[in-house]
Design a protein around this motif. Sequence first.
Motif, PDB file in Angstrom:
ATOM      1  N   CYS A  10       0.866  -1.175   0.000  1.00 44.33           N
ATOM      2  CA  CYS A  10       0.000   0.000   0.000  1.00 44.33           C
ATOM      3  C   CYS A  10       0.902   1.225   0.000  1.00 44.33           C
ATOM      4  O   CYS A  10       1.726   1.395   0.901  1.00 44.33           O
ATOM      5  N   CYS A  22       0.031  -2.203   5.346  1.00 41.74           N
ATOM      6  CA  CYS A  22      -1.325  -2.007   5.865  1.00 41.74           C
ATOM      7  C   CYS A  22      -1.509  -2.766   7.173  1.00 41.74           C
ATOM      8  O   CYS A  22      -1.380  -3.989   7.220  1.00 41.74           O
ATOM      9  N   ALA A  82      -5.823   5.176  -2.648  1.00 39.74           N
ATOM     10  CA  ALA A  82      -5.711   3.749  -2.320  1.00 39.74           C
ATOM     11  C   ALA A  82      -6.484   2.895  -3.307  1.00 39.74           C
ATOM     12  O   ALA A  82      -7.225   1.997  -2.941  1.00 39.74           O
TER      13      ALA A  82
END
Length: 90
Positions: A10, A22, A82
């Motif tokens: 991420c 994450c 994201a």
Amino acid sequence: MPTVAPITSCSTTTCAFNHEGCTAFAVTIGGTGTCSTLINLDARGGLPVAEAHVGACQRLECVHNKDLMCSAEGIALGPDTAACLTYEAR
């Protein structure tokens, strides 16, 4: 029973759950293809390790979506919004 896809990376640095990976227990990929678990706070939170998985996926048109679960071997989330970079249209 389906397996759950891990979050392999991420790059959303503003998310409170991103601390060298994450740290949310699980994330939801919303219908727009972005991580709905994304939260922009000045604090860091979540688990002490980066071992998040996709808890649910609302992208019905993705080849990896099987019964609202992600069947990919793992997913990557992009910067800023994201976005699920592993998304692939049927």
